[in-house]
Scaffold this active site. Structure first.
Site: not given
Ligand code: BGC
Length: 932
Positions: A496, A807
């Site tokens: 993202e 992550e």
């Molecule tokens: C991101 C996260 C983010 C989250 C929110 C994810 O796809 O990579 O780090 O805070 O979405 O839900």
């Protein structure tokens, strides 16, 4: 001190946290400096004197006179109000308590606020608008299907080159180029880059205000003919970005605008502004460049020299006039460190994978791109695909999928017989491994270099301990920060790449220890506040909020409900507070205080209007209704995102697993963070001297806490859901009455033991896990969790060979299977803050480390530690080594800092309060049970 001891000197003179900035937004910048007195003891500043002079005339316009003060951070000069566009020289004199006087000088400039130039719009094909409009899986699938088989050249277009010729009768004394663009740009003057900055003008909420970058270009101008060149690519403006990966979210046309401000020797001034119709544009050798997809460069079309005066520019297509478009946008100066190439890593290995692919390993997960050196026939096309992981067989594996996640670059050789060098210009990738296809012959490691790209922030900490695994964890965190502090603080550099508010609030303390992030986060906070204002007080999950996620985004999906998520939106209070704690400059609080107030009122309004659905109508229970009206618990949040026990079955049903944290934990996480924000606001009001406001807020905090306890904490300390993270939040935010605290601690400890001494915390609770254990008599368990090396844990990742922070705790399984998860998310690296405070033993007590606590864990698993933090006052270093019942410590305290030694009760020492200097001392262990 010895004869070789250097005399004390002044260092790091900064204005608004930057070294000689050209264009500051504030007309009264905050000045800071450090007194360095290595090898000396007891040195302190007695007084300072600052004089500010106009650079052009040398005339002194402000002088503080001698100010008796130890201040050297966030100092403003009374009466000084800089003139927009002017450059200043400031001189600093510091008198030390020893009687000595030191002096030094530096410069700063104040940004102009005017804008008269139009947009220069080159002729160009429209950007294809593509990508899902909504997170609904069917729409994402449809979007992916729609691009299948469509050649990239049809979806993407060549970046544009703009050429502006102008004549100067004489060389100016000073020249500042101000430039902004819809799209990302690099500018040149007479063929030389105006700076080494990449991705100008950065990424901010463009639709609210355009950032304008200023460069001092005095040295690049010539008398007579000059040429300003601008290369312009899609970037964040028109390219694929953020959660949806949708393109053209800000616009589908690229434009740039610039003004060249000139000051001449005779005092006259001039501004060169482009006449768009006289600016010629063409395409260059780049076929396309997109941050997500990658870049393709056809070196047969290289047209070096297109941006020098004289020569008629050539190129793959004719040069045509640009169009003028009125400039109606708001502007603000870009203040901060630009994105730059910050490091290079050689390829460590090039080999053939089991499936026959040619792979390259750079030995480190990073954000950046590959520079290559190749020799071959003209027209040979080679392709580089980037990824962070290999599969268990050792073959190329894409751990990041979704819309437009190609991360692939292509290079078409010009056929230069002596070889050719190439690096993409307007894209970057998150990767460690590269798959190479089409290479003429076999690539060798020396043919490929990873160029690391980041906002160029100064590193401010180091750690080396007796446990190399912790050192690696520390380095992994630095790498994840480096990879994600890129224009804005992002979640990850390969998927993202978005400014998630939650991720940065979780990581803000660690970030502020590891690098000087003041200017970077100040800028981002300003954007957050602009964004919040247009939303009427709510704060988005992502800043800049991508336009496609405004309005009724996500309607009918869970994402449509999560619009101001607890623990994400609260970045509006948490990030400024963290910056204040680490850097001691209260301006960051003053700048944010209105936004903080607006935010807590927003929470209170939502609390009053929505209760959890499960409660139904509370008309029969007025007491409960009153409590519920105080609690921000009616909506959906991301909750304790990615907590391990919410993620069970992720491999098979990722969609179900990922939504469990929101479903199970929102009702607790919402009001918990409501208390967090309210109490931070109360402290911020106090720090700003607003005592009455602080007291009012403290009373409100008490009421919300009491309501929370009554609704969510049993008299036996039990909570629902019965998850570690909920107890951690209850303890960390002091949500429970004192008498229930022991039971809560017991339950948390029991859950940790039930999990085999593993953590089960997600994003929002993990920053507090080790602290609440430590502070409630569970030091040994905190140490156990820190050193746990089976999943889920910090050192499991390290044991698996991680070079960044993952992550999710289980992103890579023991058998090497890689989940479709990012391997470069800084959030869980927040533990570095705890390690520095509770293991290495460096902790800020008063903001900015003005007073620091030296509290190393001499009873813990480490036998030695060597750490430092470059505080705003200078380097604070703590080195210790334990042998049996003796520990030897060395503490280096910078000028302006007082360090309090606070060893565990079982250790005795003579050292207590340390002033500036290097202090070597010994501590002796005595038989006392310190686990209290
Ligand atoms: C991101 C996260 C983010 C989250 C929110 C994810 O796809 O990579 O780090 O805070 O979405 O839900």
């Amino acid at each position: 001190m010895t004869a070789a001891t250097p005399a004390p000197f002044l260092d790091r003179l900064r204005a608004d946290h930057l070294d000689s900035p050209v264009a500051l937004a504030r007309t009264a910048p905050r000045l800071a400096w450090q007194v360095v007195a290595e090898g000396w003891t007891g040195v302190a500043q007695a007084a300072y004197r600052i004089a500010i002079a106009e650079a052009a005339t040398g005339a002194v316009v402000a002088d503080t006179g001698v100010v008796s003060s130890i201040d050297c951070v966030g100092v403003t000069v009374p009466g000084f109000e800089g003139t927009p566009g002017a450059a200043y020289e400031w001189t600093l004199e510091v008198a030390l308590t020893t009687g000595e006087t030191l002096s030094a000088g530096s410069t700063f400039g104040i940004a102009r606020t005017d804008w008269i130039a139009p947009w220069v719009e080159p002729s160009q094909a429209d950007v294809v608008v593509e990508g899902p409009e909504n997170p609904r899986p069917d729409l994402v699938v449809a979007a992916v299907e729609a691009i299948e088989g469509v050649p990239l050249k049809q979806r993407l277009h060549p970046p544009r080159l703009l050429r502006h010729d102008f004549t100067l009768e004489s060389r100016p004394l000073r020249a500042v180029l101000r430039i902004t663009s819809q799209g990302v740009h690099e500018a040149s003057l007479n063929g030389a880059a105006v700076s080494d900055a990449l991705f100008g003008p950065g990424y901010e909420s463009y639709e609210l205000s355009m950032p304008v970058v200023s460069h001092d270009v005095t040295a690049l101008l010539a008398e007579g003919d000059n040429t300003l060149g601008v290369a312009l690519a899609d970037g964040w403006w028109a390219g694929r970005i953020s959660f949806l990966g949708r393109s053209a979210q800000y616009g589908d046309r690229l434009r740039a605008s610039w003004q060249l401000h000139l000051e001449f020797e005779d005092g006259s001034e001039a501004t060169v502004v482009p006449d768009p119709e006289a600016v010629a544009s063409s395409r260059g050798p780049i076929d396309y460049s997109d941050i997500f997809i990658g870049e393709r460069h056809d070196a047969r079309l290289d047209n070096a020299g297109w941006d020098v005066p004289g020569a008629a520019p050539s190129g793959p297509e004719a040069w045509t006039a640009c169009r003028s478009v009125p400039f109606t946008e708001a502007i603000h100066p870009f203040v901060g460190e630009p994105v730059r190439r910050v490091m290079e890593l050689p390829a460590q290995r090039v080999w053939t994978a089991p499936n026959g692919d040619t792979l390259v390993d750079f030995g480190q997960v990073l954000a950046g791109r590959v520079r290559l050196r190749v020799t071959g026939a003209a027209g040979t096309t080679l392709r580089l695909e980037h990824t962070e992981a290999l599969d268990p067989h050792g073959d190329f594996f894409r751990n990041v999928t979704g819309f437009a996640k190609d991360q692939a670059d292509e290079y078409v050789l010009s056929g230069d017989p002596v070889g050719e060098t190439w690096e993409p210009r307007f894209t970057f990738h998150g990767f460690r491994y590269v798959r190479v296809t089409g290479w003429p012959g076999e690539p060798r490691p020396e043919d490929l270099t990873a160029v690391v790209i980041s906002s160029d922030l100064t590193p401010t900490a180091a750690l080396e301990t007796s446990d190399p695994r912790l050192d690696r964890l520390f380095l992994n965190t630095v790498w994840s920060q480096r990879s994600n502090f890129l224009a804005v603080p992002t979640d990850c550099p390969q998927r993202e790449r978005a400014g998630y508010t939650g991720d940065i609030q979780i990581f803000a303390d660690a970030a502020s220890i590891l690098m000087d992030v003041q200017a970077f986060l100040d800028r981002w906070m300003a954007d957050l506040r602009r964004d919040q204002a247009r939303r009427g007080g709510g704060v988005s999950a992502i800043v800049p909020e991508p336009p496609a996620m405004g309005g009724d985004f996500g309607a009918g999906t869970i994402f449509g409900e999560i619009r101001t998520p607890a623990g994400w939106a609260d970045a509006v209070t948490i990030v400024p507070w963290s910056l204040y704690q680490h850097y001691g400059d209260a301006t960051v609080l003053a700048d944010s205080i209105d936004a903080m107030r607006t935010w807590v009122e927003f929470q209170a309004r939502q609390a009053a209007t929505a209760n959890p659905e499960r409660l139904g109508d509370l008309a029969d229970d007025p007491e409960r209704a009153a409590r519920q009206a105080l609690l921000w618990n009616g909506g959906l949040h991301f909750g304790d995102w990615l907590a391990p026990s919410t993620m069970v079955g992720f491999d098979e049903h990722p969609g179900d697993a990922i939504l469990r944290a929101p479903q199970w934990t929102s009702e607790i996480v919402g009001p918990a963070f409501q208390v967090r924000s309210l109490s931070i606001l109360a402290q911020a009001e106090r720090a700003l001297g607003n005592t009455a406001e602080a007291e009012g807020l403290e009373a409100r905090v008490a009421k919300v806490r009491a309501a929370f306890a009554a609704e969510y904490i049993g008299t036996d300390g039990r909570m629902e859901p019965d998850l570690q993270g909920m107890y951690v939040l209850a303890l960390a935010f002091e949500l429970a009455p004192a008498e229930v605290v022991p039971a809560i601690v017991d339950r948390l400890v029991a859950l940790i033991h039930e999990a085999g001494d593993h953590l089960d915390t997600g994003f929002v609770s993990v920053p507090f896990l080790l602290d609440v254990l430590w502070d409630h008599g569970q030091r040994e368990l905190a140490r156990t969790l820190l050193l746990q090396d089976t999943a889920p844990s910090w050192l499991y990742e390290v044991a698996q060979g991680a070079t960044t922070i993952w992550e999710a705790w289980h992103a890579v399984h023991e058998d090497g299977t890689v989940e479709e998860m990012s391997l470069n998310h800084y959030a869980f690296g927040c533990v570095v803050d705890w390690i520095m405070r509770r293991q290495a033993g460096i902790e800020p007590v008063e903001p900015g480390y003005r007073t620091a606590r030296i509290a190393p864990d001499l009873d813990g698993p480490l036998t030695s530690s060597d750490a430092h933090v470059d505080t705003p006052y200078g380097r604070l270093a703590v080195t210790w080594r334990r042998e049996g019942a003796t520990a030897r410590l060395s503490v280096v305290v910078p000028v302006g800092v007082t360090a309090e030694v606070a060893l565990p009760d079982s250790w005795s020492t003579d050292a207590a309060v340390l002033a500036q200097g290097t202090h070597e001392f010994t501590a002796i262990h005595e038989e006392v049970d310190d686990d209290h």
